[in-house]
Design a protein around this motif. Structure first.
Motif, PDB file in Angstrom:
ATOM      1  N   ASN A  67       0.882   1.824   1.389  1.00  0.00           N
ATOM      2  CA  ASN A  67       1.237   1.693  -0.010  1.00  0.00           C
ATOM      3  C   ASN A  67       2.430   0.740  -0.050  1.00  0.00           C
ATOM      4  O   ASN A  67       3.517   1.081   0.396  1.00  0.00           O
ATOM      5  CB  ASN A  67       1.611   3.066  -0.588  1.00  0.00           C
ATOM      6  N   GLN A  68       2.233  -0.460  -0.552  1.00  0.00           N
ATOM      7  CA  GLN A  68       3.289  -1.472  -0.559  1.00  0.00           C
ATOM      8  C   GLN A  68       4.498  -1.037  -1.391  1.00  0.00           C
ATOM      9  O   GLN A  68       5.625  -1.403  -1.087  1.00  0.00           O
ATOM     10  CB  GLN A  68       2.754  -2.811  -1.092  1.00  0.00           C
ATOM     11  N   ALA A  69       4.269  -0.244  -2.418  1.00  0.00           N
ATOM     12  CA  ALA A  69       5.358   0.165  -3.299  1.00  0.00           C
ATOM     13  C   ALA A  69       6.293   1.160  -2.623  1.00  0.00           C
ATOM     14  O   ALA A  69       7.512   1.080  -2.773  1.00  0.00           O
ATOM     15  CB  ALA A  69       4.787   0.770  -4.578  1.00  0.00           C
ATOM     16  N   THR A  70       5.736   2.091  -1.859  1.00  0.00           N
ATOM     17  CA  THR A  70       6.569   3.150  -1.275  1.00  0.00           C
ATOM     18  C   THR A  70       6.681   3.085   0.240  1.00  0.00           C
ATOM     19  O   THR A  70       7.525   3.734   0.815  1.00  0.00           O
ATOM     20  CB  THR A  70       5.999   4.535  -1.640  1.00  0.00           C
ATOM     21  N   LYS A  82      -2.625  11.641  -1.579  1.00  0.00           N
ATOM     22  CA  LYS A  82      -2.667  11.629  -3.049  1.00  0.00           C
ATOM     23  C   LYS A  82      -2.402  10.245  -3.617  1.00  0.00           C
ATOM     24  O   LYS A  82      -3.041   9.830  -4.586  1.00  0.00           O
ATOM     25  CB  LYS A  82      -1.658  12.631  -3.603  1.00  0.00           C
ATOM     26  N   TRP A  83      -1.459   9.509  -3.029  1.00  0.00           N
ATOM     27  CA  TRP A  83      -1.143   8.187  -3.565  1.00  0.00           C
ATOM     28  C   TRP A  83      -2.339   7.257  -3.472  1.00  0.00           C
ATOM     29  O   TRP A  83      -2.586   6.456  -4.362  1.00  0.00           O
ATOM     30  CB  TRP A  83       0.078   7.567  -2.858  1.00  0.00           C
ATOM     31  N   LEU A  84      -3.131   7.376  -2.405  1.00  0.00           N
ATOM     32  CA  LEU A  84      -4.305   6.517  -2.242  1.00  0.00           C
ATOM     33  C   LEU A  84      -5.439   6.973  -3.161  1.00  0.00           C
ATOM     34  O   LEU A  84      -6.102   6.135  -3.787  1.00  0.00           O
ATOM     35  CB  LEU A  84      -4.755   6.517  -0.784  1.00  0.00           C
ATOM     36  N   LYS A  85      -5.633   8.258  -3.282  1.00  0.00           N
ATOM     37  CA  LYS A  85      -6.661   8.772  -4.180  1.00  0.00           C
ATOM     38  C   LYS A  85      -6.399   8.319  -5.613  1.00  0.00           C
ATOM     39  O   LYS A  85      -7.304   7.890  -6.328  1.00  0.00           O
ATOM     40  CB  LYS A  85      -6.689  10.296  -4.142  1.00  0.00           C
ATOM     41  N   ALA A  86      -5.144   8.418  -6.032  1.00  0.00           N
ATOM     42  CA  ALA A  86      -4.780   8.038  -7.394  1.00  0.00           C
ATOM     43  C   ALA A  86      -5.012   6.554  -7.622  1.00  0.00           C
ATOM     44  O   ALA A  86      -5.531   6.142  -8.672  1.00  0.00           O
ATOM     45  CB  ALA A  86      -3.321   8.398  -7.667  1.00  0.00           C
ATOM     46  N   ALA A  87      -4.651   5.737  -6.646  1.00  0.00           N
ATOM     47  CA  ALA A  87      -4.817   4.287  -6.790  1.00  0.00           C
ATOM     48  C   ALA A  87      -6.291   3.919  -6.866  1.00  0.00           C
ATOM     49  O   ALA A  87      -6.694   3.085  -7.690  1.00  0.00           O
ATOM     50  CB  ALA A  87      -4.143   3.570  -5.623  1.00  0.00           C
ATOM     51  N   VAL A  88      -7.115   4.518  -6.029  1.00  0.00           N
ATOM     52  CA  VAL A  88      -8.555   4.230  -6.041  1.00  0.00           C
ATOM     53  C   VAL A  88      -9.162   4.718  -7.357  1.00  0.00           C
ATOM     54  O   VAL A  88     -10.026   4.056  -7.929  1.00  0.00           O
ATOM     55  CB  VAL A  88      -9.242   4.876  -4.812  1.00  0.00           C
ATOM     56  N   ALA A  89      -8.704   5.862  -7.854  1.00  0.00           N
ATOM     57  CA  ALA A  89      -9.213   6.381  -9.128  1.00  0.00           C
ATOM     58  C   ALA A  89      -8.842   5.458 -10.287  1.00  0.00           C
ATOM     59  O   ALA A  89      -9.567   5.388 -11.281  1.00  0.00           O
ATOM     60  CB  ALA A  89      -8.655   7.780  -9.382  1.00  0.00           C
ATOM     61  N   ASN A  90      -7.728   4.728 -10.154  1.00  0.00           N
ATOM     62  CA  ASN A  90      -7.288   3.799 -11.206  1.00  0.00           C
ATOM     63  C   ASN A  90      -7.875   2.403 -11.037  1.00  0.00           C
ATOM     64  O   ASN A  90      -7.440   1.474 -11.694  1.00  0.00           O
ATOM     65  CB  ASN A  90      -5.770   3.729 -11.233  1.00  0.00           C
ATOM     66  N   GLY A  91      -8.854   2.235 -10.135  1.00  0.00           N
ATOM     67  CA  GLY A  91      -9.569   0.980 -10.034  1.00  0.00           C
ATOM     68  C   GLY A  91      -9.201   0.131  -8.827  1.00  0.00           C
ATOM     69  O   GLY A  91      -9.822  -0.907  -8.602  1.00  0.00           O
ATOM     70  N   LYS A  93      -9.089  -0.989  -4.847  1.00  0.00           N
ATOM     71  CA  LYS A  93     -10.041  -0.874  -3.770  1.00  0.00           C
ATOM     72  C   LYS A  93      -9.311  -0.426  -2.509  1.00  0.00           C
ATOM     73  O   LYS A  93      -8.133  -0.781  -2.316  1.00  0.00           O
ATOM     74  CB  LYS A  93     -10.730  -2.209  -3.517  1.00  0.00           C
ATOM     75  N   LEU A  94      -9.984   0.289  -1.666  1.00  0.00           N
ATOM     76  CA  LEU A  94      -9.395   0.764  -0.425  1.00  0.00           C
ATOM     77  C   LEU A  94      -8.909  -0.416   0.422  1.00  0.00           C
ATOM     78  O   LEU A  94      -7.849  -0.352   1.043  1.00  0.00           O
ATOM     79  CB  LEU A  94     -10.417   1.605   0.341  1.00  0.00           C
ATOM     80  N   GLU A  95      -9.657  -1.506   0.384  1.00  0.00           N
ATOM     81  CA  GLU A  95      -9.293  -2.691   1.171  1.00  0.00           C
ATOM     82  C   GLU A  95      -7.969  -3.296   0.728  1.00  0.00           C
ATOM     83  O   GLU A  95      -7.302  -3.990   1.489  1.00  0.00           O
ATOM     84  CB  GLU A  95     -10.403  -3.763   1.079  1.00  0.00           C
ATOM     85  N   ASP A  96      -7.582  -3.047  -0.516  1.00  0.00           N
ATOM     86  CA  ASP A  96      -6.308  -3.574  -1.015  1.00  0.00           C
ATOM     87  C   ASP A  96      -5.117  -3.022  -0.258  1.00  0.00           C
ATOM     88  O   ASP A  96      -4.041  -3.617  -0.235  1.00  0.00           O
ATOM     89  CB  ASP A  96      -6.130  -3.243  -2.508  1.00  0.00           C
ATOM     90  N   PHE A  97      -5.298  -1.873   0.387  1.00  0.00           N
ATOM     91  CA  PHE A  97      -4.207  -1.220   1.082  1.00  0.00           C
ATOM     92  C   PHE A  97      -4.272  -1.388   2.599  1.00  0.00           C
ATOM     93  O   PHE A  97      -3.450  -0.864   3.324  1.00  0.00           O
ATOM     94  CB  PHE A  97      -4.199   0.276   0.740  1.00  0.00           C
TER      95      PHE A  97
END
Length: 99
Positions: A67-70, A82-91, A93-97
């Motif tokens: 997670n680049q932010a934290t 949770k941080w990854l689940k939330a990000a994927v749920a908000n659109g 992509k897993l590859e973004d991380f």
């Protein structure tokens, strides 16, 4: 039929026999272990060192996602954080991380 007094006496005798047998078997086991340790030149430190090495064999898995932010990371094993689940749920992509 035996009386209560007789049965209690029998139980006390059995408990005494059990205690004596446990002590004898424990002493025999200790003597056996000491004999083996002497035969192979082992010390108590050798026994604890080997078990500590075996316990420490589990290695950490490298992180695959961050997670680049934290700065939080995830190895890709187990449940998604949770941080990854939330990000994927908000659109996102897993590859973004991916690292």
């Amino acid at each position: 039929m035996a009386s209560l007094k007789d049965l209690l006496a029998q139980r006390a005798a059995l408990e005494q026999q059990i205690a004596e047998t446990q002590e004898r078997e424990r002493s025999d086991a200790i003597a056996k272990v000491k004999s083996l340790m002497s035969e192979y030149g082992l010390s108590v430190a050798d026994l604890t060192a080997r078990s500590a090495k075996a316990a420490g064999k589990a290695s950490k898995v490298a992180a695959k996602y961050r997670n680049q932010a934290t700065g939080e990371t995830w190895s890709g094993r187990g449940l998604q954080p949770k941080w990854l689940k939330a990000a994927v749920a908000n659109g996102a992509k897993l590859e973004d991380f991916s690292i």
